[in-house]
Design an enzyme around this catalytic site. Structure first.
Site, PDB file in Angstrom:
ATOM      1  N   GLU A 206       0.807  -1.217   0.000  1.00 59.01           N
ATOM      2  CA  GLU A 206       0.000   0.000   0.000  1.00 59.01           C
ATOM      3  C   GLU A 206       0.841   1.269   0.000  1.00 59.01           C
ATOM      4  OE1 GLU A 206      -3.291  -0.056   2.721  1.00 59.01           O
ATOM      5  OE2 GLU A 206      -3.775  -2.116   2.238  1.00 59.01           O
ATOM      6  N   LYS A 338     -15.742  -1.453   3.452  1.00 58.04           N
ATOM      7  CA  LYS A 338     -15.057  -1.731   2.177  1.00 58.04           C
ATOM      8  C   LYS A 338     -16.103  -2.283   1.218  1.00 58.04           C
ATOM      9  CE  LYS A 338     -10.555  -3.313   4.015  1.00 58.04           C
ATOM     10  NZ  LYS A 338      -9.859  -4.533   4.508  1.00 58.04           N
TER      11      LYS A 338
HETATM   12  P1  PGA Z   1      -6.500  -5.877   2.459  1.00 60.37           P
HETATM   13  O1  PGA Z   1      -5.845  -4.975   3.569  1.00 60.37           O
HETATM   14  O2  PGA Z   1      -7.076  -5.006   1.428  1.00 60.37           O
HETATM   15  O3  PGA Z   1      -5.366  -6.736   1.995  1.00 60.37           O
HETATM   16  O4  PGA Z   1      -7.581  -6.704   3.174  1.00 60.37           O
HETATM   17  C1  PGA Z   1      -6.456  -3.831   4.073  1.00 60.37           C
HETATM   18  C2  PGA Z   1      -6.912  -3.992   5.494  1.00 60.37           C
HETATM   19  O5  PGA Z   1      -6.739  -5.070   6.111  1.00 60.37           O
HETATM   20  O6  PGA Z   1      -7.495  -3.060   6.044  1.00 60.37           O
HETATM   21 ZN    ZN Z   2      -7.776  -4.326   8.051  1.00 59.87          ZN
END
Ligand code: PGA
Ligand code: ZN
Length: 429
Positions: A206, A338
């Site tokens: 990221e 998300k």
């Molecule tokens: P991921 O990580 O998109 O790999 O799930 C982001 C998070 O855990 O917040």
């Molecule tokens: Zn997370």
């Protein structure tokens, strides 16, 4: 204005990890169109909507021709002729077509890209930016407070340290623009400190630095030093936020800490984190325990939830139902939203509403696999969500989102962007 969906077109594009992903264009009778790209997680919760991947050997099994065929076939033919502003009906039609609890038949990636593209098309038909199309016109919009990764660990950085995200929140910033300015300095100083100490290894998924730390504590100490080196008071101007992502290194109440080379039980992990709260200016901890460790989550929230945000990610997977059951045992006090965990925007919005009904805070979040798509920034502003998490302050799939927030602030005519009111956060009380 009435506007019907004419065609839905899916294509394969590539994400920030160089893996295939799904892009969808939704074209309307009126000539407008909307486009969106599905993101992808690496440290996923088991209750998430799953991406449809082809498997086999092509592109490591990550190809998405099946998901794209679903968009260009059954999804497109079902959505054609539907009124584009009827997001709820459109999403429900896709949920019904898929018919599985985790969207594995058509693919969460096919559904989320289509759902977001529909919202973009509807906003275009109304001649509004997406955030404004989604917003309650009776409320004054504000920009979310950014939560930005400085060091990456866990599944995103070869497990050098166990904690997945070492992040900062510019809790004392006056505007959205200022919170980015402050973070830019912290990120720069953190990089300099890493290089000076000979610890720099590279950049994690990221965009955060991926240093050769020997322990989680060392990472936290360097983060405080970086905040101070940039000229800020740690905890007052700029505070620390962590995503432990504990599901990734433990289950059944046993956790393996590779950086410290030891195994701890739920109470041991909680005590370690509570110790960090004493020693470091931490205002939020995400997934402190595993997704299957509900009682320990509740104990941890009872111990620390009045002072900091206890954010649930894998534990609730953007599900209104899981949020309601987490609330019934007070397992956390903040929901991570998300959209691709839910699979559609309507279900993501329902999860947000469930978290509001629970009296929690919420963050809209990107995934570790991302693209130039900036939909989530519009969701955060449009839905009035107070915080936004999109990874670090580097790499264009991240910067595209931070920069989109600056553009929205400008169109709002707000000097740098009025930030979310902070008095309701546990750490601000
Ligand atoms: P991921 O990580 O998109 O790999 O799930 C982001 C998070 O855990 O917040
Ligand atoms: Zn997370």
């Amino acid at each position: 204005m009435s506007s019907k969906i004419k065609t839905v077109h899916g294509r394969r594009v590539w994400d920030s990890r160089g893996r295939p992903t799904v892009e969808v264009d939704v074209h309307l009778d009126c000539g407008n169109f909307g486009r969106a790209i599905a993101p992808a997680g690496a440290s996923t919760g088991s209750a998430e909507a799953v991406d449809k991947r082809d498997g086999g050997t092509i592109f490591g099994g990550y190809d998405v021709t099946g998901a794209i065929n679903a968009v260009n076939g059954v999804i497109g033919s079902t959505l054609a002729g539907m009124e584009v502003t009827e997001q709820g009906q459109i999403d429900q039609a896709m949920i019904d077509l898929d018919g599985t609890p985790n969207k594995n038949r058509l693919g969460g990636n096919a559904l989320v890209a289509t759902s977001m593209a529909v919202a973009h098309a509807a906003a275009a038909a109304e001649n509004l930016p997406l955030w404004q199309y989604l917003a309650n016109p009776h409320e004054t919009p504000f920009l979310p407070l950014p939560e930005i990764q400085i060091f990456g660990g866990g599944a995103h950085a070869g497990r050098r340290v166990d904690v997945q995200d070492f992040m900062v929140i510019a809790v004392g910033a006056d505007s959205y623009a200022q919170s980015l300015e402050w973070t830019a300095d912290v990120y720069r100083f953190a990089g300099q400190l890493m290089s000076d100490a000979g610890l720099m290894q590279g950049v994690a998924d990221e965009g955060g630095y991926w240093p050769a730390f020997s322990s989680n504590d060392q990472a936290l100490e360097f983060l405080v030093r970086a905040i101070e080196a940039a000229g800020f008071v740690a905890g007052q101007d700029v505070a620390i936020s962590l995503d432990i992502a504990a599901t990734d290194f433990g289950s059944n109440g046993r956790y393996h800490l590779s950086a410290d080379d030891k195994e701890v039980d739920s109470d041991g992990l909680s005590e370690m984190l509570l110790g960090w709260l004493q020693r470091y200016p931490i205002v939020a901890i995400e997934d402190p325990l595993g997704e299957d460790d509900a009682d320990a989550m509740a104990r941890f929230t009872a111990a620390a939830g009045d002072k900091i945000e206890i954010v649930a990610d894998d534990f609730i997977c953007t599900s209104a139902q899981r949020i309601a059951s987490a609330k019934s045992i007070n397992a956390c006090n903040t929901a991570l939203i998300k959209p691709n965990q839910a699979g559609t925007l309507s279900e993501s919005k329902a999860a947000l509403e469930a978290s509001r009904a629970a009296g929690w805070q919420a963050l809209v979040s990107a995934r570790s696999g991302e693209s130039e798509d900036t939909t989530i920034v519009h969701l955060a502003v449009g839905w009035g969500v107070k915080q936004l998490k999109v990874g670090s302050f580097a790499r264009s799939e991240r910067m595209a989102k931070w920069n989109e927030g600056l553009r929205i602030a400008e169109t709002l005519g707000q000097d740098g962007g009025r930030l979310a009111p902070r008095s309701s956060f546990p750490w601000a009380k």
